[in-house]
Design a protein around this motif. Structure first.
Motif, PDB file in Angstrom:
ATOM      1  N   LEU A  71     -46.540 -34.936   7.447  1.00 25.36           N
ATOM      2  CA  LEU A  71     -47.765 -35.400   8.093  1.00 25.36           C
ATOM      3  C   LEU A  71     -47.816 -36.922   7.981  1.00 25.36           C
ATOM      4  CD1 LEU A  71     -50.371 -32.898   6.581  1.00 25.36           C
ATOM      5  CD2 LEU A  71     -49.408 -32.846   8.878  1.00 25.36           C
ATOM      6  N   LEU A  72     -48.098 -37.605   9.085  1.00 21.74           N
ATOM      7  CA  LEU A  72     -48.253 -39.055   9.096  1.00 21.74           C
ATOM      8  C   LEU A  72     -49.657 -39.376   9.552  1.00 21.74           C
ATOM      9  CD1 LEU A  72     -44.902 -39.999  10.883  1.00 21.74           C
ATOM     10  CD2 LEU A  72     -45.303 -39.616   8.448  1.00 21.74           C
ATOM     11  N   GLN A  73     -50.364 -40.221   8.788  1.00 22.88           N
ATOM     12  CA  GLN A  73     -51.748 -40.525   9.136  1.00 22.88           C
ATOM     13  C   GLN A  73     -52.045 -41.989   8.883  1.00 22.88           C
ATOM     14  OE1 GLN A  73     -54.774 -38.512   6.850  1.00 22.88           O
ATOM     15  NE2 GLN A  73     -56.372 -39.124   8.279  1.00 22.88           N
ATOM     16  N   PRO A  74     -52.515 -42.718   9.912  1.00 19.90           N
ATOM     17  CA  PRO A  74     -53.014 -44.066   9.665  1.00 19.90           C
ATOM     18  C   PRO A  74     -54.438 -43.995   9.109  1.00 19.90           C
ATOM     19  CG  PRO A  74     -53.102 -43.580  12.007  1.00 19.90           C
ATOM     20  CD  PRO A  74     -52.488 -42.380  11.325  1.00 19.90           C
ATOM     21  N   SER A  75     -54.711 -44.798   8.084  1.00 21.42           N
ATOM     22  CA  SER A  75     -56.091 -44.874   7.583  1.00 21.42           C
ATOM     23  C   SER A  75     -56.785 -46.099   8.164  1.00 21.42           C
ATOM     24  CB  SER A  75     -56.091 -44.942   6.053  1.00 21.42           C
ATOM     25  OG  SER A  75     -55.497 -46.141   5.615  1.00 21.42           O
ATOM     26  N   ILE A  76     -56.126 -46.732   9.122  1.00 28.83           N
ATOM     27  CA  ILE A  76     -56.637 -47.922   9.794  1.00 28.83           C
ATOM     28  C   ILE A  76     -56.664 -47.648  11.294  1.00 28.83           C
ATOM     29  CG2 ILE A  76     -55.867 -49.535   8.011  1.00 28.83           C
ATOM     30  CD1 ILE A  76     -53.324 -49.914   9.640  1.00 28.83           C
ATOM     31  N   ALA A  77     -57.111 -48.616  12.080  1.00 23.24           N
ATOM     32  CA  ALA A  77     -57.242 -48.396  13.518  1.00 23.24           C
ATOM     33  C   ALA A  77     -55.899 -48.201  14.216  1.00 23.24           C
ATOM     34  CB  ALA A  77     -57.996 -49.557  14.150  1.00 23.24           C
ATOM     35  N   ALA A  78     -54.851 -48.887  13.782  1.00 21.80           N
ATOM     36  CA  ALA A  78     -53.544 -48.760  14.439  1.00 21.80           C
ATOM     37  C   ALA A  78     -52.449 -49.276  13.515  1.00 21.80           C
ATOM     38  CB  ALA A  78     -53.521 -49.545  15.742  1.00 21.80           C
ATOM     39  N   THR A  79     -51.258 -48.765  13.737  1.00 21.32           N
ATOM     40  CA  THR A  79     -50.077 -49.304  13.061  1.00 21.32           C
ATOM     41  C   THR A  79     -49.201 -49.957  14.110  1.00 21.32           C
ATOM     42  OG1 THR A  79     -48.836 -47.265  13.335  1.00 21.32           O
ATOM     43  CG2 THR A  79     -50.083 -47.496  11.293  1.00 21.32           C
ATOM     44  N   VAL A  80     -48.403 -50.935  13.689  1.00 22.50           N
ATOM     45  CA  VAL A  80     -47.487 -51.581  14.634  1.00 22.50           C
ATOM     46  C   VAL A  80     -46.357 -50.610  14.976  1.00 22.50           C
ATOM     47  CG1 VAL A  80     -45.932 -53.519  15.005  1.00 22.50           C
ATOM     48  CG2 VAL A  80     -48.083 -53.872  13.783  1.00 22.50           C
ATOM     49  N   VAL A  81     -45.699 -50.090  13.961  1.00 23.38           N
ATOM     50  CA  VAL A  81     -44.619 -49.119  14.134  1.00 23.38           C
ATOM     51  C   VAL A  81     -44.778 -48.069  13.048  1.00 23.38           C
ATOM     52  CG1 VAL A  81     -42.134 -48.738  14.100  1.00 23.38           C
ATOM     53  CG2 VAL A  81     -43.032 -50.871  15.023  1.00 23.38           C
ATOM     54  N   GLY A  82     -44.869 -46.810  13.424  1.00 21.41           N
ATOM     55  CA  GLY A  82     -44.963 -45.745  12.432  1.00 21.41           C
ATOM     56  C   GLY A  82     -43.601 -45.392  11.870  1.00 21.41           C
ATOM     57  N   ILE A  83     -42.662 -45.113  12.775  1.00 19.69           N
ATOM     58  CA  ILE A  83     -41.287 -44.824  12.390  1.00 19.69           C
ATOM     59  C   ILE A  83     -40.399 -45.748  13.202  1.00 19.69           C
ATOM     60  CG2 ILE A  83     -39.427 -43.117  12.350  1.00 19.69           C
ATOM     61  CD1 ILE A  83     -41.525 -40.942  12.153  1.00 19.69           C
ATOM     62  N   ASP A  84     -39.590 -46.547  12.524  1.00 19.39           N
ATOM     63  CA  ASP A  84     -38.689 -47.484  13.187  1.00 19.39           C
ATOM     64  C   ASP A  84     -37.257 -47.009  13.004  1.00 19.39           C
ATOM     65  OD1 ASP A  84     -37.377 -49.587  14.339  1.00 19.39           O
ATOM     66  OD2 ASP A  84     -37.850 -51.034  12.773  1.00 19.39           O
ATOM     67  N   ILE A  85     -36.636 -46.598  14.100  1.00 23.34           N
ATOM     68  CA  ILE A  85     -35.227 -46.227  14.078  1.00 23.34           C
ATOM     69  C   ILE A  85     -34.469 -47.469  14.516  1.00 23.34           C
ATOM     70  CG2 ILE A  85     -33.482 -44.672  14.997  1.00 23.34           C
ATOM     71  CD1 ILE A  85     -35.821 -42.691  15.525  1.00 23.34           C
ATOM     72  N   GLU A  86     -33.742 -48.072  13.575  1.00 21.09           N
ATOM     73  CA  GLU A  86     -33.118 -49.373  13.810  1.00 21.09           C
ATOM     74  C   GLU A  86     -32.057 -49.313  14.908  1.00 21.09           C
ATOM     75  OE1 GLU A  86     -31.994 -50.817   9.936  1.00 21.09           O
ATOM     76  OE2 GLU A  86     -34.059 -50.696   9.231  1.00 21.09           O
ATOM     77  N   THR A  87     -31.740 -50.468  15.487  1.00 19.66           N
ATOM     78  CA  THR A  87     -30.940 -50.594  16.694  1.00 19.66           C
ATOM     79  C   THR A  87     -29.594 -49.886  16.658  1.00 19.66           C
ATOM     80  OG1 THR A  87     -31.979 -52.722  17.078  1.00 19.66           O
ATOM     81  CG2 THR A  87     -29.993 -52.261  18.325  1.00 19.66           C
ATOM     82  N   THR A  88     -28.831 -50.015  15.599  1.00 18.66           N
ATOM     83  CA  THR A  88     -27.474 -49.471  15.583  1.00 18.66           C
ATOM     84  C   THR A  88     -27.403 -48.027  15.091  1.00 18.66           C
ATOM     85  OG1 THR A  88     -27.115 -50.365  13.366  1.00 18.66           O
ATOM     86  CG2 THR A  88     -26.478 -51.755  15.229  1.00 18.66           C
ATOM     87  N   VAL A  89     -28.527 -47.430  14.793  1.00 19.67           N
ATOM     88  CA  VAL A  89     -28.577 -46.082  14.234  1.00 19.67           C
ATOM     89  C   VAL A  89     -28.422 -45.036  15.348  1.00 19.67           C
ATOM     90  CG1 VAL A  89     -30.117 -44.436  13.086  1.00 19.67           C
ATOM     91  CG2 VAL A  89     -29.926 -46.770  12.252  1.00 19.67           C
ATOM     92  N   THR A  90     -27.650 -43.981  15.065  1.00 16.95           N
ATOM     93  CA  THR A  90     -27.464 -42.892  16.018  1.00 16.95           C
ATOM     94  C   THR A  90     -27.697 -41.552  15.313  1.00 16.95           C
ATOM     95  OG1 THR A  90     -25.102 -42.727  15.557  1.00 16.95           O
ATOM     96  CG2 THR A  90     -25.770 -44.186  17.367  1.00 16.95           C
TER      97      THR A  90
END
Length: 133
Positions: A71-90
């Motif tokens: 479960l993922l929950q922001p306790s604020i109005a918004a997050t910039v990135v919740g899950i960041d899958i980096e550029t070179t990742v596959t």
């Protein structure tokens, strides 16, 4: 992550009811190739990660990572990135990840930056059809 080994199919089990606060500039950094992070539990008893700052995030920085049942929950109005899958990742596999609402107004946002990522939209297991009536 320090106890896992790359490309050994290591599992990290996150127990029911686990609660993780992610504050300012805090991240969960999944950076070991081939690991699986599996939440144990059902419904609201699943492990929960709470974003307490706009720059808190879960980073996926290695290939072949499987994340399931959180479960993922922001306790604020918004997050910039919740899950960041980096550029070179596959070969990233996200399964049963539920974003739940945080503050009511404005509507909370939980972002996913996705590159080579598989997010199933249908059940992965289907009933076997019997060859006979």
């Amino acid at each position: 992550m320090g106890l896992t080994t790359a490309s050994q199919a290591d599992f990290i089990f996150v127990l029911p009811g686990h609660y993780e606060d992610l504050g300012a500039a805090e991240t969960v950094d999944l950076d070991v190739q081939g690991i699986s992070v599996i939440g144990i539990g059902n419904g609201p008893d699943r492990p929960e990660f709470v974003y307490d700052a706009t720059d808190a995030e879960i980073d996926i920085g290695a290939s072949g990572i499987h994340v399931s049942n959180l479960l993922l929950q922001p306790s604020i109005a918004a997050t910039v990135v919740g899950i960041d899958i980096e550029t070179t990742v596959t070969d990233t596999f996200l399964e049963d990840i539920e974003g739940i609402p945080g503050e009511p107004l404005p509507r909370p946002a939980l972002g996913l930056i996705s590159r080579d990522c598989f997010i199933p939209t249908t059940p992965l297991v289907t009933p076997l059809k019997r060859p006979y009536p």
